[in-house]
Design a protein around this motif. Structure first.
Motif, PDB file in Angstrom:
ATOM      1  N   LEU A   1     -68.787 -15.180  50.153  1.00  0.00           N
ATOM      2  CA  LEU A   1     -70.200 -15.486  50.417  1.00  0.00           C
ATOM      3  C   LEU A   1     -70.921 -15.964  49.162  1.00  0.00           C
ATOM      4  O   LEU A   1     -71.692 -16.925  49.202  1.00  0.00           O
ATOM      5  CB  LEU A   1     -70.896 -14.262  51.005  1.00  0.00           C
ATOM      6  N   SER A   2     -70.660 -15.305  48.040  1.00  0.00           N
ATOM      7  CA  SER A   2     -71.325 -15.677  46.783  1.00  0.00           C
ATOM      8  C   SER A   2     -70.864 -17.043  46.290  1.00  0.00           C
ATOM      9  O   SER A   2     -71.684 -17.845  45.826  1.00  0.00           O
ATOM     10  CB  SER A   2     -71.037 -14.627  45.707  1.00  0.00           C
TER      11      SER A   2
ATOM     12  N   ARG B   1     -69.797 -19.497  48.075  1.00  0.00           N
ATOM     13  CA  ARG B   1     -70.355 -20.527  48.959  1.00  0.00           C
ATOM     14  C   ARG B   1     -71.856 -20.703  48.747  1.00  0.00           C
ATOM     15  O   ARG B   1     -72.332 -21.796  48.508  1.00  0.00           O
ATOM     16  CB  ARG B   1     -70.118 -20.155  50.435  1.00  0.00           C
ATOM     17  N   LYS B   2     -72.591 -19.609  48.858  1.00  0.00           N
ATOM     18  CA  LYS B   2     -74.048 -19.700  48.924  1.00  0.00           C
ATOM     19  C   LYS B   2     -74.733 -19.803  47.569  1.00  0.00           C
ATOM     20  O   LYS B   2     -75.725 -20.502  47.439  1.00  0.00           O
ATOM     21  CB  LYS B   2     -74.623 -18.500  49.698  1.00  0.00           C
ATOM     22  N   PHE B   3     -74.216 -19.098  46.570  1.00  0.00           N
ATOM     23  CA  PHE B   3     -74.903 -19.048  45.282  1.00  0.00           C
ATOM     24  C   PHE B   3     -74.295 -19.967  44.231  1.00  0.00           C
ATOM     25  O   PHE B   3     -74.981 -20.409  43.322  1.00  0.00           O
ATOM     26  CB  PHE B   3     -74.947 -17.619  44.744  1.00  0.00           C
TER      27      PHE B   3
ATOM     28  N   SER C   1     -63.667 -21.692  48.262  1.00  0.00           N
ATOM     29  CA  SER C   1     -64.257 -20.359  48.119  1.00  0.00           C
ATOM     30  C   SER C   1     -63.318 -19.288  48.663  1.00  0.00           C
ATOM     31  O   SER C   1     -63.171 -18.227  48.059  1.00  0.00           O
ATOM     32  CB  SER C   1     -65.627 -20.281  48.784  1.00  0.00           C
TER      33      SER C   1
ATOM     34  N   HIS D   1     -65.563 -21.133  58.922  1.00  0.00           N
ATOM     35  CA  HIS D   1     -66.818 -20.367  58.947  1.00  0.00           C
ATOM     36  C   HIS D   1     -66.911 -19.506  60.209  1.00  0.00           C
ATOM     37  O   HIS D   1     -67.330 -18.352  60.147  1.00  0.00           O
ATOM     38  CB  HIS D   1     -68.030 -21.289  58.884  1.00  0.00           C
TER      39      HIS D   1
END
Length: 114
Positions: free
Chosen positions: A27-28, A30-32, A40, A97
């Motif tokens: 998640l990190s 990908r998103k951040f 990822s 996803h």
């Protein structure tokens, strides 16, 4: 600095829960950190390996581990890891996803009901 704190968070989850560091990593990343979906997931595996080794060494020193169970699960996990890595190359980011999200929802429900 975001990369360091992502690693710190992954390590805390991995050490505390014995799992979850990979979820935080995916998640990190990908998103951040803007890493694409396939990278990822693959990078999360590379991140979790050393974290898991460190956690396992600490657990071996103070917590009774069922070595026989760990050996069998590891054997299956190695085979599953090879299959999963090969499948990762063949599926779309969109499907990846959906699979990831579905597993997270299933895991959350299981944890909440137990």
């Amino acid at each position: 600095m975001k990369k360091f704190f992502t690693g710190l968070l992954c390590g805390i989850f991995n050490g505390l829960l014995g799992a979850g560091g990979g979820v935080v990593a995916v998640l990190s990343l990908r998103k951040f950190l803007g890493v694409d979906a396939h990278k990822s997931h693959a990078t999360a595996v590379a991140i979790i390996l050393p974290l898991t080794i460190v956690s396992a060494v600490i657990y071996l020193g103070g917590i009774n581990i069922d070595i026989a169970t760990a050996a069998w699960v590891t054997a299956g996990g190695v085979i599953g890891g090879v299959i999963g890595a090969k499948l990762l190359k063949k599926i779309s980011a969109n499907l990846l996803h959906k699979i990831f999200g579905g597993i997270m929802i299933f895991a959350a429900i299981r944890v909440m009901l137990s």
